[in-house]
Design an enzyme around this catalytic site. Structure first.
Site, PDB file in Angstrom:
ATOM      1  N   ASP A   1     -87.428  21.574  34.125  1.00  0.00           N
ATOM      2  CA  ASP A   1     -87.887  20.194  34.009  1.00  0.00           C
ATOM      3  C   ASP A   1     -86.972  19.482  33.012  1.00  0.00           C
ATOM      4  OD1 ASP A   1     -89.253  17.807  33.368  1.00  0.00           O
ATOM      5  OD2 ASP A   1     -91.169  18.728  33.885  1.00  0.00           O
TER       6      ASP A   1
ATOM      7  N   SER B   1     -81.032   0.912  40.271  1.00  0.00           N
ATOM      8  CA  SER B   1     -81.456   0.416  41.573  1.00  0.00           C
ATOM      9  C   SER B   1     -81.343  -1.096  41.641  1.00  0.00           C
ATOM     10  CB  SER B   1     -82.913   0.831  41.776  1.00  0.00           C
ATOM     11  OG  SER B   1     -83.481   0.149  42.850  1.00  0.00           O
TER      12      SER B   1
ATOM     13  N   TYR C   1     -92.283   1.641  39.165  1.00  0.00           N
ATOM     14  CA  TYR C   1     -91.014   2.337  39.425  1.00  0.00           C
ATOM     15  C   TYR C   1     -89.842   1.452  39.003  1.00  0.00           C
ATOM     16  CZ  TYR C   1     -86.832   3.760  41.866  1.00  0.00           C
ATOM     17  OH  TYR C   1     -85.531   4.083  42.152  1.00  0.00           O
TER      18      TYR C   1
ATOM     19  N   LYS D   1     -86.775   1.779  35.884  1.00  0.00           N
ATOM     20  CA  LYS D   1     -85.310   1.648  36.026  1.00  0.00           C
ATOM     21  C   LYS D   1     -84.787   0.601  35.050  1.00  0.00           C
ATOM     22  CE  LYS D   1     -84.480   4.682  39.166  1.00  0.00           C
ATOM     23  NZ  LYS D   1     -83.839   5.916  38.776  1.00  0.00           N
TER      24      LYS D   1
ATOM     25  N   GLY E   1     -94.887  -7.182  48.228  1.00  0.00           N
ATOM     26  CA  GLY E   1     -93.762  -6.914  47.331  1.00  0.00           C
ATOM     27  C   GLY E   1     -92.394  -6.987  47.986  1.00  0.00           C
TER      28      GLY E   1
HETATM   29  P1  NAD Z   1     -84.889  12.525  45.294  1.00  0.00           P
HETATM   30  O1  NAD Z   1     -86.338  12.505  45.007  1.00  0.00           O
HETATM   31  O2  NAD Z   1     -84.420  13.144  46.555  1.00  0.00           O
HETATM   32  O3  NAD Z   1     -84.084  13.192  44.077  1.00  0.00           O
HETATM   33  C1  NAD Z   1     -84.552  13.153  42.758  1.00  0.00           C
HETATM   34  C2  NAD Z   1     -84.523  14.574  42.248  1.00  0.00           C
HETATM   35  O4  NAD Z   1     -84.975  14.595  40.900  1.00  0.00           O
HETATM   36  C3  NAD Z   1     -85.439  15.508  43.036  1.00  0.00           C
HETATM   37  O5  NAD Z   1     -84.705  16.650  43.413  1.00  0.00           O
HETATM   38  C4  NAD Z   1     -86.550  15.860  42.050  1.00  0.00           C
HETATM   39  O6  NAD Z   1     -87.059  17.146  42.261  1.00  0.00           O
HETATM   40  C5  NAD Z   1     -85.815  15.732  40.734  1.00  0.00           C
HETATM   41  N1  NAD Z   1     -86.672  15.465  39.579  1.00  0.00           N
HETATM   42  C6  NAD Z   1     -87.578  14.481  39.393  1.00  0.00           C
HETATM   43  N2  NAD Z   1     -88.141  14.582  38.171  1.00  0.00           N
HETATM   44  C7  NAD Z   1     -87.561  15.657  37.562  1.00  0.00           C
HETATM   45  C8  NAD Z   1     -87.721  16.281  36.300  1.00  0.00           C
HETATM   46  N3  NAD Z   1     -88.590  15.827  35.408  1.00  0.00           N
HETATM   47  N4  NAD Z   1     -86.977  17.358  36.026  1.00  0.00           N
HETATM   48  C9  NAD Z   1     -86.080  17.844  36.923  1.00  0.00           C
HETATM   49  N5  NAD Z   1     -85.884  17.301  38.133  1.00  0.00           N
HETATM   50  C10 NAD Z   1     -86.621  16.212  38.458  1.00  0.00           C
HETATM   51  O7  NAD Z   1     -84.380  11.016  45.204  1.00  0.00           O
HETATM   52  P2  NAD Z   1     -82.965  10.388  45.556  1.00  0.00           P
HETATM   53  O8  NAD Z   1     -83.160   9.468  46.688  1.00  0.00           O
HETATM   54  O9  NAD Z   1     -81.945  11.438  45.632  1.00  0.00           O
HETATM   55  O10 NAD Z   1     -82.760   9.487  44.256  1.00  0.00           O
HETATM   56  C11 NAD Z   1     -82.013   9.930  43.151  1.00  0.00           C
HETATM   57  C12 NAD Z   1     -82.120   8.878  42.059  1.00  0.00           C
HETATM   58  O11 NAD Z   1     -81.637   7.638  42.565  1.00  0.00           O
HETATM   59  C13 NAD Z   1     -83.556   8.613  41.584  1.00  0.00           C
HETATM   60  O12 NAD Z   1     -83.532   8.396  40.198  1.00  0.00           O
HETATM   61  C14 NAD Z   1     -83.927   7.338  42.315  1.00  0.00           C
HETATM   62  O13 NAD Z   1     -84.873   6.586  41.592  1.00  0.00           O
HETATM   63  C15 NAD Z   1     -82.600   6.614  42.365  1.00  0.00           C
HETATM   64  N6  NAD Z   1     -82.512   5.651  43.452  1.00  0.00           N
HETATM   65  C16 NAD Z   1     -82.790   6.057  44.730  1.00  0.00           C
HETATM   66  C17 NAD Z   1     -82.731   5.138  45.777  1.00  0.00           C
HETATM   67  C18 NAD Z   1     -83.081   5.534  47.175  1.00  0.00           C
HETATM   68  O14 NAD Z   1     -83.395   4.650  47.978  1.00  0.00           O
HETATM   69  N7  NAD Z   1     -83.035   6.814  47.539  1.00  0.00           N
HETATM   70  C19 NAD Z   1     -82.360   3.809  45.501  1.00  0.00           C
HETATM   71  C20 NAD Z   1     -82.064   3.437  44.188  1.00  0.00           C
HETATM   72  C21 NAD Z   1     -82.145   4.376  43.180  1.00  0.00           C
HETATM   73  C1  WQD Z   2     -86.401  -1.453  54.022  1.00  0.00           C
HETATM   74  C2  WQD Z   2     -86.897  -2.523  54.973  1.00  0.00           C
HETATM   75  C3  WQD Z   2     -89.242  -2.971  54.836  1.00  0.00           C
HETATM   76  C4  WQD Z   2     -90.602   0.910  56.314  1.00  0.00           C
HETATM   77  C5  WQD Z   2     -86.927   0.595  48.435  1.00  0.00           C
HETATM   78  C6  WQD Z   2     -87.256   0.409  46.978  1.00  0.00           C
HETATM   79  C7  WQD Z   2     -86.002   0.153  46.199  1.00  0.00           C
HETATM   80  C8  WQD Z   2     -84.954   1.248  46.480  1.00  0.00           C
HETATM   81  C9  WQD Z   2     -84.739   1.471  47.932  1.00  0.00           C
HETATM   82  C10 WQD Z   2     -85.178   2.952  44.832  1.00  0.00           C
HETATM   83  C11 WQD Z   2     -87.893  -3.474  54.321  1.00  0.00           C
HETATM   84  C12 WQD Z   2     -88.882  -2.403  56.178  1.00  0.00           C
HETATM   85  C13 WQD Z   2     -89.809  -0.146  55.903  1.00  0.00           C
HETATM   86  C14 WQD Z   2     -91.379   0.763  57.503  1.00  0.00           C
HETATM   87  C15 WQD Z   2     -90.467  -1.452  57.781  1.00  0.00           C
HETATM   88  N1  WQD Z   2     -85.398   2.524  45.980  1.00  0.00           N
HETATM   89  N2  WQD Z   2     -89.753  -1.305  56.633  1.00  0.00           N
HETATM   90  N3  WQD Z   2     -91.281  -0.420  58.190  1.00  0.00           N
HETATM   91  O1  WQD Z   2     -88.151  -1.678  50.208  1.00  0.00           O
HETATM   92  O2  WQD Z   2     -85.727  -2.308  50.581  1.00  0.00           O
HETATM   93  O3  WQD Z   2     -86.304  -0.599  48.921  1.00  0.00           O
HETATM   94  O4  WQD Z   2     -86.005   1.691  48.572  1.00  0.00           O
HETATM   95  O5  WQD Z   2     -84.726   2.397  43.906  1.00  0.00           O
HETATM   96  O6  WQD Z   2     -86.365   0.101  44.863  1.00  0.00           O
HETATM   97  O7  WQD Z   2     -88.143  -0.695  46.838  1.00  0.00           O
HETATM   98  O8  WQD Z   2     -86.525  -0.042  51.274  1.00  0.00           O
HETATM   99  O9  WQD Z   2     -86.605   1.499  53.194  1.00  0.00           O
HETATM  100  O10 WQD Z   2     -88.767   0.841  52.078  1.00  0.00           O
HETATM  101  O11 WQD Z   2     -87.526  -0.844  53.414  1.00  0.00           O
HETATM  102  O12 WQD Z   2     -90.431  -2.505  58.431  1.00  0.00           O
HETATM  103  O13 WQD Z   2     -92.117   1.652  57.905  1.00  0.00           O
HETATM  104  O14 WQD Z   2     -87.587  -1.888  56.034  1.00  0.00           O
HETATM  105  O15 WQD Z   2     -90.193  -3.992  54.965  1.00  0.00           O
HETATM  106  O16 WQD Z   2     -87.649  -4.745  54.858  1.00  0.00           O
HETATM  107  P1  WQD Z   2     -86.744  -1.281  50.249  1.00  0.00           P
HETATM  108  P2  WQD Z   2     -87.404   0.472  52.491  1.00  0.00           P
END
Ligand code: NAD
Ligand code: WQD
Length: 338
Positions: free
Chosen positions: A58, A124, A149, A153, A294
């Site tokens: 962790d 993000s 969330y 960030k 949202g």
């Molecule tokens: P993910 O959930 O696949 O990866 C995150 C990883 O962190 C996981 O493997 C989880 O097990 C690990 N984790 C969480 N808390 C932990 C802890 N306390 N100790 C050790 N491991 C821990 O998500 P992802 O999509 O790969 O995202 C990676 C990062 O990017 C995240 O911080 C997420 O918020 C950020 N992010 C993701 C997106 C997206 O849409 N996927 C968009 C913007 C930002």
């Molecule tokens: C994309 C579009 C939905 C699901 C989120 C987080 C953002 C970032 C990325 C981490 C939107 C539409 C979705 C469905 C749909 N994550 N949609 N039906 O909301 O842009 O961003 O993930 O940082 O912080 O908010 O991504 O993939 O959820 O949605 O119509 O079943 O698809 O309304 O327009 P979003 P998403």
């Protein structure tokens, strides 16, 4: 360089590991598998023919992380470790604040104690909030987030920035991702959401493979060309390559640099569904439902700074993203669970 990926077994971390190893870097992964499994790293090793030092721990556990860092002596950390489900963060804000903020503080304290000076952070587009019109650029002030969330960030960005003001040797890169989708071209690693997917692309893929009956499109009456929301989808391998550039930049830089990782090209929900059906020759039944609370009508990046500062630019198009998402989904209908 030796790079420690906190949360590296997850979706973006595992793809970044492939890119880093491909460029000759060494990779250490620390993950508690809260939202992943060690299988992803096993597959990274198979794909690259290289080994990864993998620790189940962790990242909030300072004693463990310190020991790992003392042993491994990484040059740079990429901090992916976070909880990321927007809806869940509204239900469980304390768990989100505890995990996301605490992992960041722990990593910074361990860096201070071991002399590691470079950190790349997974931020993000959500930090632009609702006030900033798209295209979002890095010079805009951060906005108000609509969920815990997003606030984690925004707060973590502030913490990292403050740390780099106090320690002039610290090098921080805040990468603001837009909407990562797609998977490694091999179809061996990809996004493996638990339960019902929150995000669009995994939902579309699960409908296409027959795990879900139909997609509900959240709102068809937005003020956009086809009435559905616009987003900046980016191929996860482009994103991974952006991390390699960020890590290499980090080594020759001090202070904090904020960089968007997007393509700058907005696409609608219907663009995604139509392209997915066309390039993969599969059906994605859908209905238009009510708007999701949202959601903003349009969120996309100004992607010029990444090109200017990192020399990085996304190369893959929407067809590539849809093809690779499907390739992963159809070859692994149950994700990493066999
Ligand atoms: P993910 O959930 O696949 O990866 C995150 C990883 O962190 C996981 O493997 C989880 O097990 C690990 N984790 C969480 N808390 C932990 C802890 N306390 N100790 C050790 N491991 C821990 O998500 P992802 O999509 O790969 O995202 C990676 C990062 O990017 C995240 O911080 C997420 O918020 C950020 N992010 C993701 C997106 C997206 O849409 N996927 C968009 C913007 C930002
Ligand atoms: C994309 C579009 C939905 C699901 C989120 C987080 C953002 C970032 C990325 C981490 C939107 C539409 C979705 C469905 C749909 N994550 N949609 N039906 O909301 O842009 O961003 O993930 O940082 O912080 O908010 O991504 O993939 O959820 O949605 O119509 O079943 O698809 O309304 O327009 P979003 P998403």
């Amino acid at each position: 360089m030796k790079i420690l990926l906190a949360g590296g077994a997850g979706y973006i971390g595992s793809h970044t590991a492939v890119s880093l190893l491909g460029k000759g870097h060494e990779v250490v992964v620390v993950d508690n598998y809260d939202n992943s499994s060690p299988e992803s790293i096993k597959r990274v090793e198979q794909l690259t023919g290289k080994s990864v030092a993998l620790y189940e721990a962790d990242v909030k556990d300072k004693v463990r992380v310190l020991k790992i860092m003392q042993k491994e002596q990484p040059d740079c950390i990429i901090h992916f470790a976070g909880l990321k489900a927007v809806g869940e963060s509204v239900q469980q804000p304390i768990r989100y604040y505890r995990n996301n903020i605490d992992t960041t503080l722990t990593l910074l304290e361990c860096m201070e104690q071991t002399g590691c000076k470079e950190i790349v952070f997974s931020s993000s587009a959500t930090v632009y909030g609702s006030e900033n019109p798209s295209p979002c650029h890095e010079g805009m002030p951060k906005g108000s987030c609509t969920n815990p969330y997003g606030w984690t960030k925004s707060m973590m960005e502030q913490i990292l920035q403050d740390a780099s003001v106090a320690d002039k040797e610290l090098s921080v890169v805040l990468l603001r991702y837009f909407n990562p989708i797609g998977a490694h071209e091999s179809g061996r690693i990809g996004e493996d959401p638990q339960g019902i997917p929150n995000n669009l692309m995994p939902y579309v893929s699960q409908v296409a493979v027959g795990k879900r009956e139909k997609l509900t499109i959240f709102g068809g009456d937005y003020d956009t060309p086809d009435g559905t929301c616009l987003r900046d989808y980016i191929h996860v391998m482009d994103l991974a390559e952006g991390h390699v550039s960020a890590v290499e930049f980090c080594a020759h830089h001090h202070g904090t640099e904020i960089i968007n990782l997007g393509t700058g090209q907005p696409y609608s929900v219907l663009d995604i569904v139509n392209t997915f059906q066309k390039v993969n020759d599969v059906k994605v039944p859908y209905e238009i439902g009510p708007r999701r609370a949202g959601d903003l009508p349009a969120v996309y990046s100004d992607a010029h700074k990444a090109e200017r500062v990192l020399g990085w630019k996304a190369k893959r198009n929407l067809a590539d993203m849809c093809r690779d998402s499907w390739n992963w989904q159809k070859n692994n209908p149950n994700g990493y669970k066999r």
